[in-house]
Enzyme design. Sequence first.
Site, PDB file in Angstrom:
ATOM      1  N   ASP A 137      -6.466   1.032   0.957  1.00 13.69           N
ATOM      2  CA  ASP A 137      -6.578   1.360   2.382  1.00 13.69           C
ATOM      3  C   ASP A 137      -7.957   0.940   2.869  1.00 13.69           C
ATOM      4  O   ASP A 137      -8.723   0.296   2.134  1.00 13.69           O
ATOM      5  CB  ASP A 137      -6.303   2.846   2.631  1.00 13.69           C
ATOM      6  CG  ASP A 137      -7.426   3.740   2.126  1.00 13.69           C
ATOM      7  OD1 ASP A 137      -8.310   3.257   1.387  1.00 13.69           O
ATOM      8  OD2 ASP A 137      -7.429   4.935   2.467  1.00 13.69           O
ATOM      9  N   LYS A 159       0.840  -1.209   0.000  1.00 16.42           N
ATOM     10  CA  LYS A 159       0.000   0.000   0.000  1.00 16.42           C
ATOM     11  C   LYS A 159       0.868   1.250   0.000  1.00 16.42           C
ATOM     12  O   LYS A 159       0.692   2.160  -0.820  1.00 16.42           O
ATOM     13  CB  LYS A 159      -0.928   0.013   1.214  1.00 16.42           C
ATOM     14  CG  LYS A 159      -1.836   1.248   1.261  1.00 16.42           C
ATOM     15  CD  LYS A 159      -2.624   1.321   2.542  1.00 16.42           C
ATOM     16  CE  LYS A 159      -1.778   1.863   3.672  1.00 16.42           C
ATOM     17  NZ  LYS A 159      -1.464   3.295   3.510  1.00 16.42           N
TER      18      LYS A 159
END
Length: 385
Positions: free
Chosen positions: A236, A218
Amino acid sequence: MRKAVPAKKSVPAKTSAPAEKAASAAKSASAAKSAPAKKAVAAPAKKAVTGTAKKAVAGTAKKAVTGTAKKAVAGTAKKAVATERIAPAKPPRNESHTALVRRARRINRELAEVYPYAHPELDFENPFQLVVATVLSAQTTDLRVNQTTPALFAKYPTPEDLAAANPEEVEEILRPTGFFRAKTKSVMGLSKALRDDFGGEVPGRLEDLVKLPGVGRKTAFVVLGNAFGRPGITVDTHFQRLVRRWEWTAEKEPDKIERAIGELFPKTDWTMLSHHVIFHGRRICHARKPACGACPIAPLCPAYGEGETDPEKAKKLLKYEKGGFPGQRLNPPQSYLDAGGIPAPPLGVPASTSASPEPEPAAPTSPPSASPAAPATGSPSRGTG
């Protein structure tokens, strides 16, 4: 001698035929008279019964139709009021991959019109600042990170400076972000790796970025997409929540979600898709109270109705620029300001009463003698605010 005259043959009396005829005529007349009388009596009765039955049936049918119509009208009106003229689209149970791709891309196009100013909501001036800020965003909001990093970068502007810093001083600066000991270890560790393995420069490849302490996929995609212009999907918590609500995927693990969504969009869309979805998740499609009644893509959302559908009540749930409140960046892009966005206040400077959607939750901190349960990672459970 006279001949005897033979006796005439006896002929039946002619009077018998007229009598029979008369009797038959009398019988026919009697029957004729009785038949009209019978018909006369039966006809009114039949008409009366038939008419009554028809009226009864017609009345019942009319009532049934009228009642059904009234219920239908009332039901339609009730639904119209409940949904405020919004007809959410339910995807078919056996939606084909092609239909899913079309639906997903249409939602992204709509979001692009709603958030043409979408951007990463972490303040940064170079790749080093972005990678550090993204690591710090674990288990806290981007706003809190943006309020904290100015002091950090002012004192330690380069990887070399942060790698050689006193850990206790760094911890004190990072305390407001929560899990400050683990985060200090991560940002100092990645700074040392940048200094020793990459000549003090942030690498522009995924395989190199994920080797840095505290950097997962991420975080790596945030850096690649926003510092190097290389496509990446940022999965997320907001992104995970929305793609599941929209039934783009049923996957729960970030890596699997990333692959599933990546198949629906061309790589050139990945970075901005992430911004669009995350912006929408923070401003309108919240985790606990989605503002369905104020959502511009409600007609496309199969999860419409999970949140507040009343337009006036939904408006009160809007956050950041959609609700007239400050955003998360102290130094947002000009396009955001042009769209009516309000810069966030620095650390220690409260926003005005009219520009604060809700009190900022206190950042979780660890006692001086305690250590955090787990180090900060690039794929936090909460995500970046």
